[in-house]
Write a protein that holds these residues in place. Structure first.
Motif, PDB file in Angstrom:
ATOM      1  N   GLU A  90      20.193 -48.867  25.725  1.00  0.00           N
ATOM      2  CA  GLU A  90      19.246 -47.744  25.627  1.00  0.00           C
ATOM      3  C   GLU A  90      17.835 -48.125  26.053  1.00  0.00           C
ATOM      4  OE1 GLU A  90      19.970 -49.099  21.239  1.00  0.00           O
ATOM      5  OE2 GLU A  90      21.128 -48.909  23.108  1.00  0.00           O
ATOM      6  N   TRP A  91      17.552 -49.417  26.227  1.00  0.00           N
ATOM      7  CA  TRP A  91      16.246 -49.840  26.712  1.00  0.00           C
ATOM      8  C   TRP A  91      16.089 -49.648  28.215  1.00  0.00           C
ATOM      9  CZ3 TRP A  91      15.489 -55.353  24.158  1.00  0.00           C
ATOM     10  CH2 TRP A  91      15.400 -55.203  22.767  1.00  0.00           C
ATOM     11  N   MET A  92      17.174 -49.390  28.931  1.00  0.00           N
ATOM     12  CA  MET A  92      17.172 -49.455  30.393  1.00  0.00           C
ATOM     13  C   MET A  92      16.912 -48.096  31.043  1.00  0.00           C
ATOM     14  SD  MET A  92      20.463 -51.955  30.954  1.00  0.00           S
ATOM     15  CE  MET A  92      20.743 -53.337  29.854  1.00  0.00           C
ATOM     16  N   LEU A  93      16.009 -48.103  32.019  1.00  0.00           N
ATOM     17  CA  LEU A  93      15.809 -46.966  32.907  1.00  0.00           C
ATOM     18  C   LEU A  93      15.988 -47.454  34.340  1.00  0.00           C
ATOM     19  CD1 LEU A  93      12.632 -45.070  31.617  1.00  0.00           C
ATOM     20  CD2 LEU A  93      15.027 -44.451  31.270  1.00  0.00           C
ATOM     21  N   SER A  94      16.757 -46.733  35.131  1.00  0.00           N
ATOM     22  CA  SER A  94      16.978 -47.146  36.519  1.00  0.00           C
ATOM     23  C   SER A  94      15.811 -46.722  37.402  1.00  0.00           C
ATOM     24  CB  SER A  94      18.277 -46.536  37.057  1.00  0.00           C
ATOM     25  OG  SER A  94      18.184 -45.134  37.108  1.00  0.00           O
ATOM     26  N   HIS A  95      15.660 -47.438  38.491  1.00  0.00           N
ATOM     27  CA  HIS A  95      14.694 -47.054  39.526  1.00  0.00           C
ATOM     28  C   HIS A  95      15.235 -47.538  40.862  1.00  0.00           C
ATOM     29  CE1 HIS A  95      10.998 -45.333  40.848  1.00  0.00           C
ATOM     30  NE2 HIS A  95      10.439 -45.372  39.653  1.00  0.00           N
ATOM     31  N   HIS A  96      14.604 -47.075  41.944  1.00  0.00           N
ATOM     32  CA  HIS A  96      15.105 -47.393  43.272  1.00  0.00           C
ATOM     33  C   HIS A  96      14.621 -48.744  43.787  1.00  0.00           C
ATOM     34  CE1 HIS A  96      15.269 -42.768  43.504  1.00  0.00           C
ATOM     35  NE2 HIS A  96      16.420 -43.248  43.087  1.00  0.00           N
ATOM     36  N   GLY A  97      13.828 -49.430  42.995  1.00  0.00           N
ATOM     37  CA  GLY A  97      13.349 -50.750  43.366  1.00  0.00           C
ATOM     38  C   GLY A  97      12.287 -51.187  42.385  1.00  0.00           C
ATOM     39  N   PRO A 100       8.757 -49.483  43.447  1.00  0.00           N
ATOM     40  CA  PRO A 100       8.592 -48.133  42.913  1.00  0.00           C
ATOM     41  C   PRO A 100       8.450 -48.104  41.394  1.00  0.00           C
ATOM     42  CG  PRO A 100      10.336 -48.156  44.549  1.00  0.00           C
ATOM     43  CD  PRO A 100       9.965 -49.588  44.290  1.00  0.00           C
ATOM     44  N   ALA A 101       9.130 -49.021  40.708  1.00  0.00           N
ATOM     45  CA  ALA A 101       9.004 -49.086  39.256  1.00  0.00           C
ATOM     46  C   ALA A 101       7.587 -49.478  38.853  1.00  0.00           C
ATOM     47  CB  ALA A 101      10.009 -50.078  38.683  1.00  0.00           C
ATOM     48  N   ILE A 102       7.003 -50.445  39.564  1.00  0.00           N
ATOM     49  CA  ILE A 102       5.611 -50.825  39.294  1.00  0.00           C
ATOM     50  C   ILE A 102       4.695 -49.625  39.476  1.00  0.00           C
ATOM     51  CG2 ILE A 102       3.677 -52.226  40.130  1.00  0.00           C
ATOM     52  CD1 ILE A 102       5.763 -54.403  40.817  1.00  0.00           C
ATOM     53  N   ALA A 103       4.919 -48.872  40.549  1.00  0.00           N
ATOM     54  CA  ALA A 103       4.093 -47.684  40.798  1.00  0.00           C
ATOM     55  C   ALA A 103       4.223 -46.679  39.656  1.00  0.00           C
ATOM     56  CB  ALA A 103       4.483 -47.053  42.124  1.00  0.00           C
ATOM     57  N   SER A 104       5.429 -46.502  39.154  1.00  0.00           N
ATOM     58  CA  SER A 104       5.643 -45.567  38.047  1.00  0.00           C
ATOM     59  C   SER A 104       4.923 -46.024  36.787  1.00  0.00           C
ATOM     60  CB  SER A 104       7.137 -45.427  37.760  1.00  0.00           C
ATOM     61  OG  SER A 104       7.804 -44.801  38.819  1.00  0.00           O
ATOM     62  N   ILE A 244      20.124 -51.693  49.289  1.00  0.00           N
ATOM     63  CA  ILE A 244      20.903 -50.834  48.395  1.00  0.00           C
ATOM     64  C   ILE A 244      19.997 -50.079  47.431  1.00  0.00           C
ATOM     65  CG2 ILE A 244      22.720 -50.833  46.632  1.00  0.00           C
ATOM     66  CD1 ILE A 244      23.701 -51.426  49.436  1.00  0.00           C
ATOM     67  N   GLN A 245      18.812 -50.652  47.143  1.00  0.00           N
ATOM     68  CA  GLN A 245      17.788 -50.003  46.325  1.00  0.00           C
ATOM     69  C   GLN A 245      18.281 -49.708  44.909  1.00  0.00           C
ATOM     70  OE1 GLN A 245      16.569 -46.684  48.854  1.00  0.00           O
ATOM     71  NE2 GLN A 245      15.079 -47.989  49.873  1.00  0.00           N
ATOM     72  N   ALA A 246      18.266 -50.740  44.093  1.00  0.00           N
ATOM     73  CA  ALA A 246      18.675 -50.620  42.697  1.00  0.00           C
ATOM     74  C   ALA A 246      17.842 -51.561  41.849  1.00  0.00           C
ATOM     75  CB  ALA A 246      20.161 -50.965  42.549  1.00  0.00           C
ATOM     76  N   ALA A 247      17.233 -51.030  40.807  1.00  0.00           N
ATOM     77  CA  ALA A 247      16.445 -51.840  39.884  1.00  0.00           C
ATOM     78  C   ALA A 247      16.495 -51.211  38.499  1.00  0.00           C
ATOM     79  CB  ALA A 247      15.001 -51.963  40.364  1.00  0.00           C
ATOM     80  N   MET A 248      16.072 -51.986  37.513  1.00  0.00           N
ATOM     81  CA  MET A 248      16.022 -51.503  36.145  1.00  0.00           C
ATOM     82  C   MET A 248      14.680 -51.855  35.522  1.00  0.00           C
ATOM     83  SD  MET A 248      18.687 -49.923  34.799  1.00  0.00           S
ATOM     84  CE  MET A 248      20.169 -49.373  35.681  1.00  0.00           C
ATOM     85  N   MET A 249      14.151 -50.924  34.765  1.00  0.00           N
ATOM     86  CA  MET A 249      13.050 -51.214  33.852  1.00  0.00           C
ATOM     87  C   MET A 249      13.656 -51.360  32.463  1.00  0.00           C
ATOM     88  SD  MET A 249      10.101 -48.533  35.156  1.00  0.00           S
ATOM     89  CE  MET A 249      11.180 -47.081  35.117  1.00  0.00           C
ATOM     90  N   ILE A 250      13.372 -52.470  31.803  1.00  0.00           N
ATOM     91  CA  ILE A 250      13.869 -52.704  30.453  1.00  0.00           C
ATOM     92  C   ILE A 250      12.686 -52.518  29.503  1.00  0.00           C
ATOM     93  CG2 ILE A 250      14.988 -54.349  28.908  1.00  0.00           C
ATOM     94  CD1 ILE A 250      16.362 -55.579  31.317  1.00  0.00           C
ATOM     95  N   GLN A 269      12.796 -37.918  40.566  1.00  0.00           N
ATOM     96  CA  GLN A 269      13.531 -39.158  40.804  1.00  0.00           C
ATOM     97  C   GLN A 269      14.952 -39.005  40.280  1.00  0.00           C
ATOM     98  OE1 GLN A 269      11.988 -42.729  38.896  1.00  0.00           O
ATOM     99  NE2 GLN A 269      14.082 -43.507  38.821  1.00  0.00           N
ATOM    100  N   MET A 270      15.912 -39.183  41.175  1.00  0.00           N
ATOM    101  CA  MET A 270      17.314 -39.070  40.799  1.00  0.00           C
ATOM    102  C   MET A 270      17.837 -40.422  40.312  1.00  0.00           C
ATOM    103  SD  MET A 270      17.683 -35.886  41.503  1.00  0.00           S
ATOM    104  CE  MET A 270      19.454 -35.597  41.472  1.00  0.00           C
ATOM    105  N   GLU A 271      19.066 -40.448  39.867  1.00  0.00           N
ATOM    106  CA  GLU A 271      19.706 -41.688  39.467  1.00  0.00           C
ATOM    107  C   GLU A 271      20.033 -42.541  40.701  1.00  0.00           C
ATOM    108  OE1 GLU A 271      20.553 -42.900  36.490  1.00  0.00           O
ATOM    109  OE2 GLU A 271      20.536 -41.232  35.065  1.00  0.00           O
ATOM    110  N   LEU A 272      20.558 -43.731  40.461  1.00  0.00           N
ATOM    111  CA  LEU A 272      20.950 -44.586  41.577  1.00  0.00           C
ATOM    112  C   LEU A 272      22.094 -43.952  42.352  1.00  0.00           C
ATOM    113  CD1 LEU A 272      20.876 -48.157  39.976  1.00  0.00           C
ATOM    114  CD2 LEU A 272      19.025 -46.865  41.062  1.00  0.00           C
ATOM    115  N   ASN A 273      22.151 -44.255  43.645  1.00  0.00           N
ATOM    116  CA  ASN A 273      23.207 -43.672  44.476  1.00  0.00           C
ATOM    117  C   ASN A 273      24.558 -44.319  44.178  1.00  0.00           C
ATOM    118  OD1 ASN A 273      23.868 -45.874  46.497  1.00  0.00           O
ATOM    119  ND2 ASN A 273      21.673 -45.670  46.899  1.00  0.00           N
ATOM    120  N   ALA A 274      25.602 -43.734  44.704  1.00  0.00           N
ATOM    121  CA  ALA A 274      26.961 -44.153  44.378  1.00  0.00           C
ATOM    122  C   ALA A 274      27.240 -45.601  44.757  1.00  0.00           C
ATOM    123  CB  ALA A 274      27.962 -43.228  45.084  1.00  0.00           C
ATOM    124  N   PHE A 275      26.648 -46.075  45.847  1.00  0.00           N
ATOM    125  CA  PHE A 275      26.884 -47.450  46.278  1.00  0.00           C
ATOM    126  C   PHE A 275      26.060 -48.441  45.464  1.00  0.00           C
ATOM    127  CE2 PHE A 275      28.145 -44.908  49.921  1.00  0.00           C
ATOM    128  CZ  PHE A 275      29.383 -45.455  50.203  1.00  0.00           C
TER     129      PHE A 275
END
Length: 391
Positions: A90-97, A100-104, A244-250, A269-275
């Protein structure tokens, strides 16, 4: 280790590293230049990741996707097994990198005009993002000693007094390759708590650490102050999946987490893509044997570059990094300016490295070199460097 010896032709694949040098360096002959600059590897991803993506591709339906609990389980288990960090799904939020997470984080948790602290030389978005978001930038320059860097905590505390709201921390450090020791991490947390400063810990290089050094997640030493820390992690640097653009903010603190979730919604901002989902899960579940071979390959490459360049190019010094696959080359002893050495490298040696001032004025006199490529390419790069410095 054939996956780390084969030369992969990456030209004409929309590769930033190989196909954008004309724009990045302003050159007319990019096909002649060997790129050893941006931090991605020339190695194929682990086979289990490729197989998982092929299986997903064969399914043929690519509708909306989300980060499933199994993906979060894979991240949580990796952090526990690899870094002795007990996180929660529950601590995890996805981001595209991570960028972008730093910017958020900057946009959500600071206001225009408020102060963000960084410790240059450091990864360029740490300064670029706050500046573009009209935040005030406070710099506490790292102190270079014997080829590595330290934090001057007297100056660090003085910086924190200047109305700092957020400290962006590079752990491990890029470009210096420092794996920060526990006492340093503890002092960072202590001082940031004293002045009520939030900490964004960028730990994208956490898995790329050479024995006997060991990465310590900042949150694990924070004790009661863990709620002021947002940690950014990703499989992309570790397993060469940047595209692939996948990251997590914990984010342990529920209030901060909700603010960042709302910011994502506000930007559509949508969730991570299928790949990204399947790549992330396969990497963390099955990628460790590949990673162990990678670290041996990179370490050997570093040893070769350090031994050869320092022997054959007077005035060049290189300290082997504790982590990352990046060399931070000190050329101050050559007497050349940054413009002069970059001109020699690009136009005489046909080699693209990164100038140190990209990482702030504190990086002047240095070059960053990416050695996450096969040994034949590394040897080519070294010979080009030597050629560029010949009288």
């Amino acid at each position: 280790m054939k996956e780390f010896t084969a030369v992969k032709n990456r030209r004409n694949t929309s590769s930033m590293k190989w196909d954008r040098m004309d724009r990045i360096y302003g050159i007319d002959n990019p096909e002649e230049i060997l790129p050893m600059w941006i931090a991605d590897m020339d190695f194929s991803a682990p086979q289990p990741v490729i197989d998982a993506m092929k299986e997903r591709l064969d399914h043929g339906v690519f509708g909306y996707s989300y980060v499933c609990e199994d993906c979060k389980d894979a991240i949580r288990e990796w952090m526990s097994n690899k870094h002795s960090w007990q996180t929660k799904n529950e601590w995890m939020l996805s981001h595209h990198g991570v960028v972008p997470a730093i910017a958020s984080v900057v946009e959500t948790l600071t206001n225009a005009g408020e102060t963000v602290l960084i410790t240059p030389p450091v990864y360029p978005p740490f300064s670029g993002i706050p500046s573009l978001q009209t935040r005030t930038l406070e710099e506490c320059t790292l102190v270079e000693k014997n080829g590595t860097y330290e934090i001057d905590f007297d100056k660090f505390e003085e910086s924190l007094k200047r109305n700092v709201k957020l400290f962006i921390f590079c752990n491990p450090h890029n470009p210096g390759g420092i794996v920060w020791p526990v006492p340093v991490l503890q002092e960072i947390v202590r001082l940031c708590a004293k002045y009520d400063v939030l900490i964004l810990s960028d730990e994208i290089h956490a898995d790329l650490v050479f024995a006997p050094y060991k990465h310590t997640p900042l949150h694990t030493v924070a004790g009661d102050e863990g709620n002021r820390i947002i940690t950014c992690v990703a499989p992309t640097k570790t397993f060469n999946l940047a595209g692939i653009q996948a990251a997590m903010m914990i984010i342990p603190d529920e209030g901060l987490r909700e603010q960042l979730r709302d910011n994502g919604m506000a930007h559509g901002q949508m969730e991570l893509n299928a790949f990204a989902n399947v790549a992330l899960k396969a990497a963390y579940r099955h990628g460790e044997p590949w990673l162990e071979k990678l670290l041996k390959t990179v370490s050997d490459n570093m040893d070769y570059v350090i031994e050869t360049l320092t022997a054959r190019v007077p005035g060049v010094k290189i300290t082997k990094p504790q982590g990352t696959y990046l060399l931070w080359i000190d050329y101050r002893g050559t007497g050349l300016s940054e413009d002069e050495i970059m001109d020699k490298l690009l136009n005489k040696g046909k080699l693209a490295l990164e100038p140190g001032t990209k990482y702030g004025e504190a990086g002047r006199g240095y070059l960053r070199m990416n050695v996450a490529t096969c040994l034949s390419t590394v040897r080519d790069g070294v010979e080009r460097f030597i050629k560029s410095m010949e009288n």
